[in-house]
Design a protein around this motif. Sequence first.
Motif, short mmCIF file in Angstrom:
data_model
loop_
_atom_site.label_atom_id
_atom_site.label_comp_id
_atom_site.label_asym_id
_atom_site.label_seq_id
_atom_site.Cartn_x
_atom_site.Cartn_y
_atom_site.Cartn_z
N ASP A 144 0.28 -0.65 -0.27
CA ASP A 144 0.15 0.31 -0.05
C ASP A 144 0.97 1.02 -0.01
N ILE A 145 0.12 2.17 0.04
CA ILE A 145 0.83 3.80 -0.33
C ILE A 145 1.09 4.12 0.69
N ALA A 146 0.04 4.34 1.45
CA ALA A 146 0.06 4.67 2.83
C ALA A 146 0.97 4.93 3.80
N PRO A 147 1.50 3.57 4.32
CA PRO A 147 2.35 3.22 5.14
C PRO A 147 4.13 3.14 4.81
N ILE A 194 -4.15 10.37 6.13
CA ILE A 194 -3.45 9.22 5.14
C ILE A 194 -4.50 8.18 5.89
N GLU A 195 -5.15 8.04 6.14
CA GLU A 195 -6.22 6.56 7.24
C GLU A 195 -7.30 6.75 6.09
N ALA A 196 -7.73 7.90 5.17
CA ALA A 196 -8.45 8.20 4.74
C ALA A 196 -8.25 8.01 3.12
N LEU A 197 -7.40 7.99 2.95
CA LEU A 197 -6.59 7.59 1.21
C LEU A 197 -6.45 6.63 1.39
N HIS A 198 -5.96 5.87 2.48
CA HIS A 198 -5.63 4.78 1.73
C HIS A 198 -6.46 4.11 2.42
N ALA A 199 -7.73 3.78 2.64
CA ALA A 199 -9.06 3.27 2.23
C ALA A 199 -9.59 3.31 1.47
N ILE A 200 -9.18 4.54 0.15
CA ILE A 200 -9.47 4.77 -1.41
C ILE A 200 -8.17 3.52 -1.60
N TRP A 201 -7.34 4.05 -1.80
CA TRP A 201 -6.23 3.64 -2.58
C TRP A 201 -5.93 1.78 -2.08
N HIS A 202 -6.18 1.46 -1.19
CA HIS A 202 -6.84 0.17 -1.20
C HIS A 202 -7.69 -0.31 -1.96
#
Length: 841
Positions: free
Chosen positions: A514-517, A538-546
């Motif tokens: 994933d991108i966010a980590p 970060i948490e909001a975008l992580h959900a989208i990217w994942h």
Amino acid sequence: MSTQVEIKVYPNKLDLDLFESCIGFVGQTLDDWLKKNVPDYYEREQPLFSVTINDSHLLPSKWVTYTFKSNDDIKLIVEAKDPATIAYAVIAIVAVGYAVYTANQIPDNYNSTTPDGSSIYDVNTQGNKPRLMGIIPEAAGRHLIYPDYLTMPRREYIDNEQWLYLMLSVGSGEYEILPEEVFIANTPVKSYTGDVFYEIFGPGDDVSIHEAHRNVYTSSEVGSTSGSTGIELKGKITSTGGENNTYSYSFSGKQIIAFEEEYEPEIGNFKHRTALPFEEGEIVKIQYANNPENDGYYEIIDKNTQGNELKKLDGQYQEDTTWTGFVTESNSYAKVFTEDGGGDGEFNGPFFAVPEGEVTDQLWLDFSMPRGLGELDDDGNFQNRSVNILVEYRAEGALEWLQAPTILFSNATNDQLGETIPITLPEKIRPEVRVKRTTQASDDTRIYDDVYWTALKAELESATKYDGMTTLAVRIRGTNNLAGSAENKFNLIATRVLPVFENGVWSEPRPTTDIAPFFAHVVKSAGHADSKIGLEAIEALHAIWHERGDEFNAVFDSESTMFEVLKRVLAVGFAEPTIDYGQITPVRDQKRTIYKHMYQPDNYIGMLKRSIKLIDDDEPDGIEVEYFSPITWKSETILCLLPGDLGINPEKVRAFGITNRDKAYQYGMRKRRSRRYRRTRFDFKTEMDALNSRYLDYCALADDIPGFEQTGRVLLVNGRSIFVDDDGLDWQTGEEHILAIRKPDGKLSGPYNATKGSANNEVIIDDDLDFTPVFDGSIEPPLYMFGINERWCNGVLIRDIKPSSTDQVSVTAELDDDRVYLDDDSTAPSEENIVIPPIYS
């Protein structure tokens, strides 16, 4: 003496060169100063800024009691923790606004420069290499890695088999490595059952349990790391006395004459004698002469057959000036050894075992017998044969040689043999080593006793652990299957192990693409704490990217800055890094339907400027994306075209971090659509209003083109009835109308569906306002925008905010277009469906 003191306000802790100078007074407390100079200041449980006085931290509990002194160095450093805090709630509005502006001006050099070549991305140089004085590569996601040498490759003979030891660095951090994804060249290691063994060590693990951890230097004078035939140890030619001697010597004055005696079988005696010259500069050792006074070391200073001139040496190298000559001997069967040069019976060397400045107490010498060792009898059976090897060493600068235990090789085979001989020295020195064969060689074709000295190795200081990096210890049997590819073609596919921020907490580290980590890891590895990361974003975008399957898979193996790395990491997720009140926060360019702020002529200074970029003849007509294939682990390209594009002159883009063909296509199509459909730019100025917005905020912008939106001020609100300052609102028959209202903080309220009221300036909205308007004159009355459903505003993305004075801010915005996002989830066309444009002469 002045009663004023300077108070320096730093809006950005990351840039202490930027500050605003304010004035306080001696005897004034900080609490008094804040209440008098910052209208919206109030005491918070966690203040938005820290205070240092004379470089000492002042606790918030002492802000009420500490009084300023004339020579105080007072610094207020903004450390906002709440990303939603608006500009005027912080200390110095102009300085803070300027900090937000400067932080967002990140140079876009991702595709304007060519990244440095690397052993991963340059197929011509892929391989294991030492990275002397270089950075430790850092991988993100899942990627092919050619580990770097931590120590030089080392070969060793064990049970007549040659083994290769490698100690390799996978990279900075922790990785998951699956057994089926470890290779030599293109062949999985598991195919070499019994020939390849490896062990993975995590950061800080003890690597000394594996033999490969030894840092062993291999002398280039004897052999190299890639192996070689080595130095042949030739048979001795010295005389030992007795009836079988073939050499005799005469000593007289400072001369020595060597005679070769030819044996005559008919008479059973030596008859012919031939005088032989030595080599000039050669060092000889005389031993067991008839007169012991003649024993010792000598150097040949003149060679001839009538009498070789010598000088005596003390030790070997210093001339013994007290020597007056030999005690005369004739036809002596003394032992005379030639000590240096590598010829028959001579020492090979000396060679230093370690570089200058290094010491060791452990040596290894490799010997090979390529034809085996043995003797054929008359029946063709192999009989045992033995060879003795003499090894001597001494410390650098020493005169006397020390003898290591004699090496004996004995066997009866014509199979190739090899052996590594360890020699432990009594203390750490920089040793010189020399080797010679003391068993006479034979020219008999039935005797196999060729011996080669193939390597001189010494152990230097060896690391027992490697903090912060994953390492790999490898042991490989040297077979014909592996050949020479094992030494520099060991590669693997590794997945980075990192914690993931989910549900408000960091998870245990786990393999992730994933991108966010990795974004958070880059920021934290630069020394920043969680408080400096926009974790909510970060948490909001992580959900989208994942959910979309957006990944970042790459290896960084050249120097870069933190922001350059963050730009690359976020680019694959259509995002960019920004700094928002001291927090490094990602902002994603995505389709939006909710407007953040509202700008219209009532809060402009001057006129709105609109500029449209027209399509020119030389403009690229497509995007050619280069990405890294996860199948071949080599670069591949895909052409991204819109209807009407020929692809004759495509813009070339490198999708660093993308290893998926569909994602590469989406990446290219987003760029292509942005180039095509985002061609309108707006420039305008406000007072301080624009400091409410952030980079890439989606805002409603009004212009003055007739037939579009109408704007003005709200005069009165009565329930859902909104009375405005314009009696001539343009109500168009058959159209749906929209009204949007600006809140005191600049945010947009609505938009609301609007219908005409009974009064000419009355608009009735379909829902209650989500704020309470103020009309008492203490603040500016609400502003409004009005128009039909499709033409009530311009939806823009904020691209630049630049304060130009204490009461003026310049803004650049870009007209958004829904067509930009249409290929964000598209599948790449199959290879056979790609149209290759014609080539014109």
